[in-house]
Design a protein around this motif. Structure first.
Motif: not given
Length: 708
Positions: A4-18
């Motif tokens: 059994i493997v638990t994978l994590a993927t994500c959505s991030l609200n990144q900002w250019a050069l921040d």
């Protein structure tokens, strides 16, 4: 015993050069992934710098700071104990690459450069990066001192390889590579890779999400395997909205899916998979096995970690995540949510105090106001859910001297703080439109101003008359077409001047700090046709509907009316679209479609053929003949000469007005036939509007189609 493997993927609200903000969001996503029991985490494309740095990718500072951020992550023990897949730009031997960094317990295992770059539409990756073309080849990368000091390493593998853990094998794909005919995941899966990560910077476009999800499902259907897709979410500093929707697919089925539109800065999606399911499916497919033995092997980089856990050894057995049906929003829901999230990001990150919208009482400005209302509803929902970032931003916007931590209590309460609307009427404005604007402002809760600007128009005309000795007249009063158009443009441009005046000073009149962002309300079809005055009230700071068609805006308002039971919207949906810039009478009311000489529905067709189908005038005529003419399935059965006239008219007005796109307000990109100059639609702005050769060929085709 299953693995059994638990994978994590994500959505991030990144900002250019921040770099500070991006670091904290990445760190938080890693900690959330670990807390969920995940042993591998992947994030969005170029997540350390932000995807939208554009020509900042030429600057050495961008690469220097990216390594500094990575060093902070590598030395943070809270980020150890999990296999990390992190995105950043890397300069190798004087060449810039878009890369993934695979790391474990503070050490870099592999730098994997992108091999197929996105270079069409909104994307210009070949401007800043080069593709890595040496398939299944590794080079040595000498690490910068800041990372050497952190990891104790001097050099690491750089190139096209996969990561072999103690129990499985992981491959990496980057965004565009999924969409290419020979995607890397095909050979990776055939070579024994069981988990592929995809780190993406994919923007929202109406009706687009299903293509992405079907490709991901297909990637794991024929070959078997797990696919973890990560994406940027939010406004990265440009007119694009990256629409998240991180997901995990296993053996052709989606088992986890994140939100497509959200005000959350960090969203982690996890799924628990059974490696035996992948191995069983692969072993039972004889044709796949025959192809697999013929597949050249990938270089393998070792990672001394076991991603899986024997399920029977756990005190509380883990179970594989069950398949789900992918969630898709309707077009109306997409319009309601995407531009609203984009507006919130733009407002909070610009540090402005709110919005000002010239509210005309027509469908377009009503749509913009409704998107702001949708934004307010999303903010209130996020506050109720305890979103700390949204709470802090809302407090800044709604604070008063008496209550610096004030939070809005309703969408209308928030709108009263940040949303300002202004009806700028003249003698040519109708009572109905003025009342509609007033009623809509009251319903949404905006701070509304109602004024007449006839004295300003009169002053400009008087100045012109004083200087030239001539007084222009409307056509209805005996004037020429030139005079008529000039008098309309005076009103439109003065509205822009007033909009910016009120945007700067309305907060001051209310004892508030700061100034307002001016919102535009030109739809994509008006922009395509150029049915707008250059530097009129469509000239604004940002425009949430500039990439949306009139058809879709009607659908959106009808959806919003029904969802929130708002009968007022019937008046906007039933009203004849009109600029209201010329005198009206009992026998004449100015109509957009009559003046354009084409309907909004036709404009959408022209726009898609011009941009999406890449049609010039002759190709467009032939396609429309088969669609609209007696030779095809069109209900109208138009004569070839009528179709030819429509095509010529469109291209004539498109070309004489193309220059207006050079000053087009930055608009939320939502439609794949947007005419957004220099950003999405790279075409000239000075044309031979006669299209002599092309129109002559259309005429010749019409003559051949005439019955003898």
């Amino acid at each position: 015993m299953t693995l059994i493997v638990t994978l994590a993927t994500c959505s991030l609200n990144q900002w250019a050069l921040d770099f500070d903000g991006n670091l904290e969001r990445i760190r938080k996503s890693i900690q959330l992934a670990k807390a969920a029991g995940a042993t591998i985490r992947t994030g969005p494309e170029l997540e350390i710098t932000g995807y939208g740095c554009q020509d900042h990718f030429y600057e050495s500072d961008t690469y220097r700071h990216a390594w500094e951020v990575l060093a902070e992550l590598l030395q943070d023990e809270k980020c150890h104990g999990i296999l990390l897949d992190i995105g950043m730009p890397v300069s190798h031997k004087g060449v810039h690459y878009n890369c993934r960094i695979v790391a474990l317990d503070g050490r870099i295992l592999l730098i994997r450069p992108k091999m197929h770059l996105a270079n069409d539409g909104n994307y210009r990756e070949l401007r800043w990066f080069s593709p890595w073309t040496q398939r299944r080849t590794l080079d040595e990368y000498w690490l910068p001192p800041v990372v050497q000091e952190t990891t104790g390493q001097t050099k690491v593998p750089f190139g096209d390889a996969v990561v072999a853990t103690l129990d499985t094998c992981v491959g990496i794909e980057l965004c565009e590579e999924l969409f290419t005919p020979r995607s890397p995941h095909i050979d990776m899966f055939l070579d024994g890779v069981e988990i592929v990560t995809n780190s993406s910077g994919s923007h929202h476009e109406l009706r687009k999400l299903h293509r992405r999800i079907e490709l991901i499902k297909e990637a794991t259907l024929r070959n078997g395997g797990a696919y973890a897709y990560a994406n940027q979410q939010g406004c990265d500093g440009d007119r694009l909205y990256y629409d998240g929707c991180a997901l995990v697919s296993v053996n052709g089925e989606v088992v986890a899916q994140g939100s497509q539109f959200s005000l959350n800065d960090v969203e982690v999606v996890t799924a628990t998979i059974d490696l035996d399911d992948i191995r069983s499916l692969r072993g039972s497919n004889s044709s796949r096995c025959m192809q697999a033995v013929q597949t050249p092997p990938y270089p393998r980089v070792e990672a001394l970690i076991s991603l899986s856990k024997p399920s029977l050894a756990l005190s509380t057995p883990l179970r594989p995540t069950r398949p789900i049906s992918p969630k898709y929003h309707s077009t109306a829901e997409e319009i309601s949510l995407g531009p609203a999230c984009w507006l919130w990001d733009y407002l909070r990150r610009s540090r402005m105090s709110g919005f000002l919208l010239p509210l005309s009482g027509g469908l377009d400005s009503c749509s913009t106001a409704t998107i702001v209302d949708s934004m307010c509803r999303l903010v209130l929902l996020a506050i109720a859910e305890g979103n700390e970032q949204v709470i802090a931003d809302a407090q800044r916007l709604c604070a008063t001297p008496e209550d610096p931590l004030r939070l809005p209590q309703s969408p209308q309460d928030l709108a009263q703080c940040i949303f300002h609307t202004c009806y700028m009427g003249t003698a040519n404005s109708g009572r109905e439109t003025r009342q509609r604007a007033k009623d809509l402002a009251a319903q949404i809760g905006s701070y509304h101003v109602d004024l007449n600007m006839d004295s300003m128009v009169s002053a400009v005309v008087t100045l012109f008359t004083t200087i030239t000795g001539k007084t222009p007249q409307y056509e209805a009063n005996g004037g020429t077409t030139t005079e008529n158009l000039a008098l309309q443009n005076i009103q439109a441009r003065l509205r822009m001047v007033l909009a910016y005046l009120f945007a700067q000073l309305l907060p001051w009149t209310r004892s508030q700090r700061g100034s307002l962002l001016v919102l535009g309300s030109s739809n994509v079809d008006e922009c395509l046709r150029g049915y707008m005055t250059k530097y009129d009230c469509s000239s604004a700071d940002i425009n949430p509907i500039g990439g949306i068609s009139k058809q879709d805006l009607r659908t959106f308002l009808a959806f919003y009316r029904d969802k929130y039971q708002l009968p007022l919207y019937d008046q906007f949906l039933e009203a004849t679209p009109s600029a209201e810039l010329v005198p009206f009478s009992a026998t004449y009311v100015q109509s957009d479609e009559a003046e354009m000489g084409m309907t909004y529905d036709e404009l959408s067709v022209f726009g898609r053929l011009r941009k999406v189908a890449r049609c010039g005038p002759v190709a467009m005529f032939h396609k429309l003949y088969h669609e609209w003419g007696s030779g095809g399935s069109g209900l109208s059965a138009l004569a070839p000469s009528v179709i030819a006239s429509k095509v010529k008219r469109f291209f004539y007005y498109y070309s004489i007005n193309r220059h207006k796109m050079t000053t087009l307000t930055p608009s939320y990109h939502a439609e794949n036939y947007s005419p957004d100059d220099n950003r999405f639609d790279l075409r000239p702005f000075l044309y031979n509007a006669g299209w002599n050769w092309q129109f002559r060929k259309i005429d010749e085709a019409v003559d051949k189609l005439k019955p003898e």
